[in-house]
Design a protein around this motif. Structure first.
Motif, PDB file in Angstrom:
ATOM      1  N   UNK A 569      86.730  53.652  15.907  1.00  0.00           N
ATOM      2  CA  UNK A 569      85.506  53.921  16.704  1.00  0.00           C
ATOM      3  C   UNK A 569      84.469  52.883  16.800  1.00  0.00           C
ATOM      4  N   UNK A 570      84.042  52.590  18.174  1.00  0.00           N
ATOM      5  CA  UNK A 570      83.193  51.561  18.448  1.00  0.00           C
ATOM      6  C   UNK A 570      81.891  52.564  18.758  1.00  0.00           C
ATOM      7  N   UNK A 571      80.836  51.959  18.142  1.00  0.00           N
ATOM      8  CA  UNK A 571      79.403  52.536  18.264  1.00  0.00           C
ATOM      9  C   UNK A 571      78.915  52.212  19.787  1.00  0.00           C
ATOM     10  N   UNK A 572      78.332  53.095  20.360  1.00  0.00           N
ATOM     11  CA  UNK A 572      77.490  52.885  21.356  1.00  0.00           C
ATOM     12  C   UNK A 572      76.005  53.114  21.054  1.00  0.00           C
ATOM     13  N   UNK A 573      75.271  51.981  21.727  1.00  0.00           N
ATOM     14  CA  UNK A 573      73.733  51.998  21.166  1.00  0.00           C
ATOM     15  C   UNK A 573      73.001  51.994  22.293  1.00  0.00           C
ATOM     16  N   UNK A 574      71.790  52.908  22.151  1.00  0.00           N
ATOM     17  CA  UNK A 574      70.893  52.671  22.999  1.00  0.00           C
ATOM     18  C   UNK A 574      69.918  51.463  23.051  1.00  0.00           C
ATOM     19  N   UNK A 575      69.944  50.796  24.253  1.00  0.00           N
ATOM     20  CA  UNK A 575      69.343  49.769  24.468  1.00  0.00           C
ATOM     21  C   UNK A 575      67.633  49.770  24.357  1.00  0.00           C
ATOM     22  N   UNK A 576      67.153  50.956  24.470  1.00  0.00           N
ATOM     23  CA  UNK A 576      65.610  51.255  24.391  1.00  0.00           C
ATOM     24  C   UNK A 576      65.249  51.053  22.806  1.00  0.00           C
ATOM     25  N   UNK A 577      66.026  51.646  22.162  1.00  0.00           N
ATOM     26  CA  UNK A 577      65.353  51.831  20.768  1.00  0.00           C
ATOM     27  C   UNK A 577      66.417  51.205  19.784  1.00  0.00           C
ATOM     28  N   UNK A 578      67.853  50.938  19.929  1.00  0.00           N
ATOM     29  CA  UNK A 578      68.796  50.541  18.978  1.00  0.00           C
ATOM     30  C   UNK A 578      69.402  51.834  18.418  1.00  0.00           C
ATOM     31  N   UNK A 579      69.136  52.806  18.773  1.00  0.00           N
ATOM     32  CA  UNK A 579      69.484  54.139  18.215  1.00  0.00           C
ATOM     33  C   UNK A 579      71.054  54.390  18.567  1.00  0.00           C
ATOM     34  N   UNK A 580      71.806  54.767  17.203  1.00  0.00           N
ATOM     35  CA  UNK A 580      73.208  55.324  17.646  1.00  0.00           C
ATOM     36  C   UNK A 580      73.308  56.583  18.503  1.00  0.00           C
ATOM     37  N   UNK A 769      72.238  41.239  26.068  1.00  0.00           N
ATOM     38  CA  UNK A 769      71.791  42.483  25.650  1.00  0.00           C
ATOM     39  C   UNK A 769      70.312  42.528  26.164  1.00  0.00           C
ATOM     40  N   UNK A 770      69.631  41.292  26.367  1.00  0.00           N
ATOM     41  CA  UNK A 770      68.213  41.472  26.782  1.00  0.00           C
ATOM     42  C   UNK A 770      68.210  41.320  28.528  1.00  0.00           C
ATOM     43  N   UNK A 771      69.404  40.958  28.930  1.00  0.00           N
ATOM     44  CA  UNK A 771      69.451  40.844  30.533  1.00  0.00           C
ATOM     45  C   UNK A 771      69.759  42.437  30.671  1.00  0.00           C
ATOM     46  N   UNK A 772      70.669  42.950  30.047  1.00  0.00           N
ATOM     47  CA  UNK A 772      70.911  44.529  30.532  1.00  0.00           C
ATOM     48  C   UNK A 772      69.502  45.287  30.167  1.00  0.00           C
ATOM     49  N   UNK A 773      68.821  45.140  29.046  1.00  0.00           N
ATOM     50  CA  UNK A 773      67.821  45.978  28.632  1.00  0.00           C
ATOM     51  C   UNK A 773      66.598  45.875  29.778  1.00  0.00           C
ATOM     52  N   UNK A 774      66.433  44.596  30.163  1.00  0.00           N
ATOM     53  CA  UNK A 774      65.486  44.193  31.217  1.00  0.00           C
ATOM     54  C   UNK A 774      65.595  45.064  32.386  1.00  0.00           C
ATOM     55  N   UNK A 775      67.036  45.278  32.818  1.00  0.00           N
ATOM     56  CA  UNK A 775      67.291  45.778  34.125  1.00  0.00           C
ATOM     57  C   UNK A 775      67.680  47.473  33.810  1.00  0.00           C
ATOM     58  N   UNK A 776      67.079  47.925  32.560  1.00  0.00           N
ATOM     59  CA  UNK A 776      67.100  49.383  32.505  1.00  0.00           C
ATOM     60  C   UNK A 776      68.454  49.917  32.228  1.00  0.00           C
ATOM     61  N   UNK A 781      77.838  48.984  24.314  1.00  0.00           N
ATOM     62  CA  UNK A 781      78.814  48.733  23.042  1.00  0.00           C
ATOM     63  C   UNK A 781      79.468  47.314  23.406  1.00  0.00           C
ATOM     64  N   UNK A 782      79.851  46.801  22.062  1.00  0.00           N
ATOM     65  CA  UNK A 782      80.425  45.674  21.997  1.00  0.00           C
ATOM     66  C   UNK A 782      80.285  44.926  20.542  1.00  0.00           C
ATOM     67  N   UNK A 783      80.988  43.795  20.563  1.00  0.00           N
ATOM     68  CA  UNK A 783      80.988  43.152  19.225  1.00  0.00           C
ATOM     69  C   UNK A 783      79.554  42.856  18.593  1.00  0.00           C
ATOM     70  N   UNK A 784      78.627  42.476  19.375  1.00  0.00           N
ATOM     71  CA  UNK A 784      77.257  42.364  19.164  1.00  0.00           C
ATOM     72  C   UNK A 784      76.926  43.627  18.236  1.00  0.00           C
ATOM     73  N   UNK A 800      71.979  55.212   8.675  1.00  0.00           N
ATOM     74  CA  UNK A 800      70.917  54.664   9.031  1.00  0.00           C
ATOM     75  C   UNK A 800      70.134  55.163  10.342  1.00  0.00           C
ATOM     76  N   UNK A 801      71.207  55.227  11.241  1.00  0.00           N
ATOM     77  CA  UNK A 801      71.084  56.078  12.441  1.00  0.00           C
ATOM     78  C   UNK A 801      70.898  55.079  13.738  1.00  0.00           C
ATOM     79  N   UNK A 802      70.481  53.828  13.324  1.00  0.00           N
ATOM     80  CA  UNK A 802      70.361  53.064  14.495  1.00  0.00           C
ATOM     81  C   UNK A 802      70.682  51.385  14.174  1.00  0.00           C
ATOM     82  N   UNK A 803      70.871  50.520  15.162  1.00  0.00           N
ATOM     83  CA  UNK A 803      71.264  49.263  14.985  1.00  0.00           C
ATOM     84  C   UNK A 803      69.989  48.254  14.899  1.00  0.00           C
TER      85      UNK A 803
END
Length: 808
Positions: A569-580, A769-776, A781-784, A800-803
């Motif tokens: 399983x590979x986690x999917x993270x919210x870019x707004x707050x890092x939440x799983x 990450x920063x580019x994608x977050x800046x453009x909403x 998901x990824x190795x990062x 923990x619930x978030x990255x």
């Protein structure tokens, strides 16, 4: 009667007996024995064979003459004349019981004796004639198996003799009206007519039905005549069982119906082969009327080639006396037609030849059907090309010819690229149309001596004899690739399909048909692995690669059976707050010998072999169970993403499988997200309905690898899609690659305008990450964030619930 009648004398007084003997001799009679007692007379009458017995009544001790006469008359029917001195009433009464032919009192005159004897012998002669007549009548009745009856209407007295009881199965007591009446033996349907004839007519002659003793229906002939003599009325009748005759006549009627109505032509000839009878079917089949051919030999007008002179003698000598076989016949207008003919010799009860019967049927349609069947046996019904049977025969023939002439034979194995996708998305009718078009193009590209075969599905084989150089095979292969690649219009859509071709050459790549085909097949797979839409000549290392692919397929089947597959399983993270916010389920295979096999290596094998259906359902079940397990452990509900292959989406039972897994595991449908590649939804009509069915289950739908396909972006507005995922190939160059950035921003704008959720794949750097977050971009998901891992390894992230980014 004997001219010198034999007379037996029974007299106890010897002198009287001798005198009587001399008197008889004088009168011309022949004494044949003199006996003094009744016992001696009874014992010797059979040996003496007298025509008459002169019997004294008083014979001394023992039985008297009346008793002896009664015994002789009863046993031997010999006439008795009593010669006695007694005539009292008592003696006369005893004598009457033996029914004597005369009674003389002693003393008697000689002429009186002669007269009495002559009258007695004349009477006996008349009786014998009556007895003989009755015996002849009895024997005639028995020979004809008749039943004779007589009925007195005044007394209803019914008398019978002969075979009446055997014919009727019982003994009638009366004519009618009571139990065991004669008319009751007649079938109830025929009974009223017979009764009326007996009552009204002087003569009855009729054939009527009756019930036989076993219950079967039989037939009798009934003849009767009314006689009135001296005021006395009586009816005399004769009955004969004609059941067998009626049945034979019925068989003859049936045979005549068959003769007249059968579809086979029938000729009956005499022993000289001259036609004496025909049936209507013969006229319909040949156009000849009965008058046209009467008296003619069938060899003169019917048979295109006459039977040999030895035909009929051999027919007569054969055990069964018949012949059948195929023969060419002629109609009246001279048109030939194939016929199946049966010739039979007919003999009488003495074995003498009487007729020949010829029957025949037109088998033109059968021969045409056989040609069609033979064509179907060696040709593919869909495309008209040769099939596997023709391949086996023609390839073996060409190989044998090449061996003798030391020539080459090429075998090309052709497999269409992407045919399954077209067939599954546009439907089988469109797939059949595609195969027919490709078959025509293949055939048009070949030489006259080349042989095109459809092996099955989207696989074709071309046999190329007489080529001199490898360049000739390469030229033909290029020509075939070009022909297949031309655009085809299917269901108002224009598409292009390619092919992969493998080439094997006799004798270099195989000396028998099976080896050549296997070599060509291996070469074809090599062409597919090298990018498709190309051809490849066979080389020895191809067999090894084909073996590896087969081992891979067998290993996958074993892995399914032994539970050797794993889901990471590979986690999917919210870019707004890092939440799983979710997990993507990814298949892994830990091979016992090869170690961890990359998905890119075994997934294509699973797709081609059809194992992807079973594997897909297994992954779906594992992922749903794991997601529910995390929820029950107290973790927040996560979105679990599961990939659906092109092949799975094309299957009609995909919706049923998803519904069954959700019901089995209990996972809420909104927690499941099915990821479908963009290429899987090329056919909007097919995909729209299937995706709507899935959406109706309550699950989420996402387009994976978005932007890598070639479909129109406008199709998104027609599909019930919840999310699109930006493919990692566009994320890799961010933020420095202007093209990747432009494509990514276009996808973001498209998702925003269509109100679709957006997830980016393949994030490996903080800059991405920063580019994608800046453009909403909402999720990523990824190795990062994390590599795909087994479920237990993700417990810290789940707790923990978030990255949190790693601090260097």
């Amino acid at each position: 009667m004997n001219p010198n009648p034999r007379i037996m004398i029974v007299e106890d007084e010897r002198i009287v007996a001798l005198d009587l003997k001399h008197s008889l001799e004088f009168l011309g009679y022949q004494p044949c024995g003199v006996f003094a007692s009744g016992e001696d007379a009874i014992g010797q009458v059979a040996a003496a064979r007298p025509d008459l017995v002169l019997m004294d009544i008083n014979l001394g001790p023992g039985i008297d003459g009346t008793e002896a006469a009664l015994a002789i008359n009863t046993a031997h029917k010999v006439p008795i004349v009593f010669l006695t001195a007694y005539a009292e009433e008592k003696t006369l009464s005893r004598a009457e019981r033996s029914m004597p032919y005369g009674y003389l009192l002693k003393p008697y005159e000689l002429r009186e004796l002669d007269a009495t004897l002559r009258m007695a012998l004349a009477r006996r002669q008349a009786e014998l004639e009556v007895e003989h007549a009755e015996e002849r009548l009895r024997l005639a009745i028995d020979a004809a198996e008749l039943g004779v009856w007589e009925w007195d209407p005044q007394s209803d007295d019914f008398q019978w003799q002969g075979h009446l009881e055997g014919i009727l199965g019982g003994v009638p007591r009366v004519l009618r009206g009571e139990q065991d009446a004669f008319l009751d033996f007649i079938d109830e349907e025929d009974r009223p007519a017979v009764a009326e004839q007996l009552a009204r007519h002087a003569t009855v002659s009729s054939t009527v039905r009756m019930r036989q003793p076993g219950g079967d229906l039989g037939w009798i002939e009934l003849y009767a005549k009314r006689y009135v003599e001296h005021g006395r009325e009586r009816v005399i009748g004769v009955v004969r069982d004609v059941t067998e005759r009626q049945r034979n006549e019925e068989k003859l009627r049936q045979a005549n119906v068959v003769f007249q109505t059968t579809g086979e032509g029938v000729l009956i000839t005499d022993i000289e082969h001259r036609v004496i009878a025909t049936n209507p079917a013969f006229t319909l089949l040949t156009g000849y009327t009965a008058e046209d051919i009467h008296g003619r030999d069938p060899d003169q007008f019917l048979h295109a080639r006459r039977h040999s002179d030895h035909f009929y003698p051999r027919l007569m000598e054969s055990h069964h006396g018949y012949w059948h076989g195929e023969i060419l016949c002629l109609r009246r207008d001279g048109t030939p037609f194939p016929a199946w003919e049966h010739v039979c010799a007919v003999r009488d009860e003495h074995g003498q030849l009487r007729n020949y019967i010829i029957t025949f049927s037109d088998i033109s349609q059968i021969r045409q059907a056989e040609e069609q069947i033979n064509h179907l046996a060696y040709h593919d019904a869909l495309t008209g090309l040769g099939n596997r049977h023709q391949l086996a025969v023609r390839l073996e023939t060409e190989l044998e010819r090449a061996r003798l002439a030391h020539l080459q034979v090429g075998v090309m194995f052709i497999d269409l690229d992407g045919f399954k996708l077209v067939n599954d998305t546009l439907g089988h009718a469109a797939g059949d149309q595609l195969l027919q078009t490709v078959a025509r193009r293949i055939k048009s590209a070949l030489r006259r001596t080349d042989i095109a075969i459809r092996l099955g599905g989207d696989e074709f084989v071309v046999i190329v004899p007489d080529a001199r150089r490898l360049d000739d095979y390469a030229t033909l292969a290029d020509k075939l690739l070009d022909a297949v690649r031309e655009e085809i219009e299917l269901r108002s859509e224009r598409l292009s399909i390619s092919a992969s071709i493998g080439i094997a050459v006799f004798p270099d790549n195989g000396e028998d048909s099976q080896t050549l085909l296997k070599s060509a097949d291996n070469a074809m797979y090599d062409a597919k692995l090298r990018g498709r839409n190309r051809f490849a000549f066979y080389s020895p290392d191809m067999a090894e690669r084909a073996h590896e692919r087969m081992a891979m397929e067998q290993g996958l089947m074993q892995a399914l059976a032994t539970d050797a597959l794993r889901v990471h399983y590979q986690p999917v993270i919210s870019l707004a707050d890092g939440q799983l916010v979710g997990m993507e389920a990814l298949l892994r295979w830990q091979h016992p010998e090869l170690g961890l096999v990359p998905p890119a290596r075994f997934i294509p094998v699973a797709e081609e072999s059809g194992l992807i259906d079973r594997i897909g359902v297994w992954v779906l079940r594992q992922a749903c169970q794991q997601a529910l397990s995390w929820q029950r452990a107290g973790h927040r509900p996560l979105r679990i993403a599961v990939n659906v292959s092109v092949r799975q989406l094309a299957q009609d039972h995909l919706v049923e499988h998803v519904a069954a897994v959700l019901a089995e595991t209990g996972l809420p449908p909104q927690c499941l997200e099915l990821e479908i590649t963009e290429t899987a939804i090329q056919s909007i009509e097919h995909s729209r309905e299937r995706l709507r069915q899935l959406k109706a289950l309550g699950v989420m739908l996402a387009i994976d690898d978005f932007g890598t396909g070639f479909s129109s972006l406008s199709l998104l507005k027609h599909l019930p899609i919840d999310r699109i995922k930006i493919d990692r190939s566009f994320v890799t160059g961010l933020p420095g690659d202007s093209n990747d950035a432009a494509i990514t921003l276009a996808i973001v704008a498209l998702a925003r305008s269509l109100k679709l959720a957006l997830t980016a794949e393949g994030i490996e750097s903080p800059e991405q990450l920063e580019f994608l977050r800046r453009h909403d971009v909402a999720d990523a998901q990824g190795y990062l964030f994390s590599r795909p891992q087994p479920a237990p390894a993700l417990e810290p992230l789940l707790l923990h619930g978030h990255w949190q980014p790693t601090v260097h």
